[in-house]
Design an enzyme around this catalytic site. Structure first.
Site, mmCIF file in Angstrom:
data_model
loop_
_atom_site.group_PDB
_atom_site.id
_atom_site.type_symbol
_atom_site.label_atom_id
_atom_site.label_comp_id
_atom_site.label_asym_id
_atom_site.label_seq_id
_atom_site.Cartn_x
_atom_site.Cartn_y
_atom_site.Cartn_z
ATOM 1 N N ASP A 1 0.820 -1.218 0.000
ATOM 2 C CA ASP A 1 0.000 0.000 0.000
ATOM 3 C C ASP A 1 0.856 1.270 0.000
ATOM 4 O O ASP A 1 1.865 1.356 0.701
ATOM 5 C CB ASP A 1 -0.881 0.049 1.257
ATOM 6 C CG ASP A 1 -1.876 -1.106 1.351
ATOM 7 O OD1 ASP A 1 -1.645 -2.145 0.720
ATOM 8 O OD2 ASP A 1 -2.870 -0.948 2.091
ATOM 9 N N ASP B 1 -3.926 -0.122 -3.672
ATOM 10 C CA ASP B 1 -4.117 0.932 -2.657
ATOM 11 C C ASP B 1 -3.149 2.102 -2.857
ATOM 12 O O ASP B 1 -2.331 2.425 -2.002
ATOM 13 C CB ASP B 1 -4.055 0.369 -1.228
ATOM 14 C CG ASP B 1 -5.374 -0.291 -0.814
ATOM 15 O OD1 ASP B 1 -6.215 -0.555 -1.705
ATOM 16 O OD2 ASP B 1 -5.574 -0.537 0.393
ATOM 17 N N HIS C 1 -9.071 -0.181 -2.401
ATOM 18 C CA HIS C 1 -9.346 1.262 -2.490
ATOM 19 C C HIS C 1 -9.463 1.756 -3.929
ATOM 20 O O HIS C 1 -9.852 2.910 -4.136
ATOM 21 C CB HIS C 1 -8.294 2.065 -1.732
ATOM 22 C CG HIS C 1 -8.552 2.094 -0.259
ATOM 23 N ND1 HIS C 1 -9.150 3.156 0.385
ATOM 24 C CD2 HIS C 1 -8.327 1.165 0.700
ATOM 25 C CE1 HIS C 1 -9.275 2.881 1.680
ATOM 26 N NE2 HIS C 1 -8.780 1.675 1.892
ATOM 27 N N HIS D 1 -3.658 -8.073 -3.722
ATOM 28 C CA HIS D 1 -3.806 -7.088 -2.660
ATOM 29 C C HIS D 1 -4.209 -7.709 -1.336
ATOM 30 O O HIS D 1 -3.588 -7.470 -0.299
ATOM 31 C CB HIS D 1 -4.820 -6.008 -3.042
ATOM 32 C CG HIS D 1 -4.940 -4.955 -1.980
ATOM 33 N ND1 HIS D 1 -3.914 -4.070 -1.707
ATOM 34 C CD2 HIS D 1 -5.916 -4.692 -1.076
ATOM 35 C CE1 HIS D 1 -4.275 -3.302 -0.688
ATOM 36 N NE2 HIS D 1 -5.480 -3.651 -0.288
ATOM 37 N N HIS E 1 -2.394 -4.822 2.072
ATOM 38 C CA HIS E 1 -3.727 -4.695 2.688
ATOM 39 C C HIS E 1 -3.748 -4.547 4.206
ATOM 40 O O HIS E 1 -4.741 -4.097 4.756
ATOM 41 C CB HIS E 1 -4.569 -5.914 2.272
ATOM 42 C CG HIS E 1 -6.047 -5.808 2.535
ATOM 43 N ND1 HIS E 1 -6.782 -4.672 2.284
ATOM 44 C CD2 HIS E 1 -6.940 -6.739 2.996
ATOM 45 C CE1 HIS E 1 -8.059 -4.904 2.575
ATOM 46 N NE2 HIS E 1 -8.177 -6.148 3.007
#
Length: 309
Positions: free
Chosen positions: A57, A85, A118, A167, A241
């Site tokens: 991320d 993300d 996201h 992810h 994640h």
């Protein structure tokens, strides 16, 4: 490959973005159109060759992404695989996602960008990307160009047929990589089902499948990882994640690794970040890094709910 004038144009845009300066709305629109053409040809399980550096991320922490490139090497000198993300929570989602998409268009063989939970219309309207686009462009067009593009991002990647990257995690509806290859991924992230699970699930100490506290996806135990790795001849599942304080951690007897690449997450968690370097011989090394020095963060109040802190 891209004609020279377009390449020069892109190089100029990339160096502008590297200074954390957003592109114009028209430039973003053109960039997303080009990116869509490239991503349409990629698989739901996108094959990736080593050497490659795998990242977790980023969440709009642009200066930390610049630090990541400083430590890991700039694209195209280093091949990269990002596991989603890119947006929300940080203050520079626009610049972060535009840079990564710009690099994808300029060096399509050198960088792979996967979809995170996201990268969705619904989540970005709650956690900051939508509001940031409105603030920086005065309308929602750029948000629309990017969220339309997100539907085309590959869901998973497979490094040298042995490291499976995604992810979130596994799904009770998926036994093989061919199951994933057969999805139609070009859609908003669904509220449930296998595509949702890949982006939302988490490994757990408990065996079997469990209900996720996130309200989407599942928790899955070591028995599940072992079975999936065995069925698909995998050595490792690499995912992102989850915030991990050291930037990485091993789960399931080192058959699963979490990589988190946003240091001092949300500018307050105090965590390290990391990236995973996989060399030609498929040896892997975690490299940790700290936040880039901050030069005056904008004074933005945090009104967004924290769904996992």
């Amino acid at each position: 490959s891209i004609p020279t004038d377009a390449t020069l144009d892109l190089d100029e845009q990339i160096s502008q973005l590297m200074q954390c300066k957003p592109l114009s709305e028209q430039q973003v629109r053109a960039l997303c159109e080009k990116a869509k053409e490239i991503l349409m040809d990629e698989s739901n399980v996108q094959p990736v060759k080593s050497p490659v550096t795998i990242c977790g991320d980023i969440h709009g922490q642009f200066h930390d992404l610049a630090e990541l490139f400083r430590i890991g090497g700039m694209c195209p000198d280093t091949n990269y695989l990002f596991m989603g993300d890119y947006v929300d929570r940080g203050y520079y989602s626009v610049e972060t996602v535009t840079l990564l998409v710009g690099l994808k268009v300029r060096y399509p063989q050198r960088i792979t960008i996967l979809r995170g939970n996201h990268e969705s219309r619904q989540i970005t309207q709650v956690y900051g990307f939508y509001d940031e686009c409105l603030r920086k462009y005065g309308n929602a067009n750029v948000w629309k160009y990017f969220t339309d593009l997100f539907d085309y991002l590959p869901l998973t990647a497979l490094v040298e047929s042995e490291i499976f990257c995604l992810h979130g995690g596994l799904s009770p509806s998926i036994e093989t990589l061919d199951n994933i290859r057969n999805f139609d991924r070009v859609q908003e992230v669904p509220h449930g089902g296998p595509m949702c699970d890949l982006l939302w699930s988490d490994p757990d100490d408990r065996c079997g499948w469990g209900i996720s506290p996130r309200g989407a996806g599942y928790t899955f135990g070591q028995d599940i990882s072992n079975q999936f790795n065995h069925s698909n001849s995998l050595k490792l599942i690499s995912r992102a994640h989850q915030l991990v304080m050291d930037g990485y951690n091993w789960a399931h007897e080192a058959k699963g690794g979490t990589i988190f690449s946003a240091p001092n997450y949300c500018y307050r968690c105090g965590n390290m970040a990391s990236i995973l370097e996989v060399d030609d011989c498929r040896n892997h090394t975690f490299i940790q890094f700290e936040p880039a020095p901050r030069r005056g963060e904008p004074d933005v109040t945090r009104r967004t709910p924290d769904y996992f802190l």
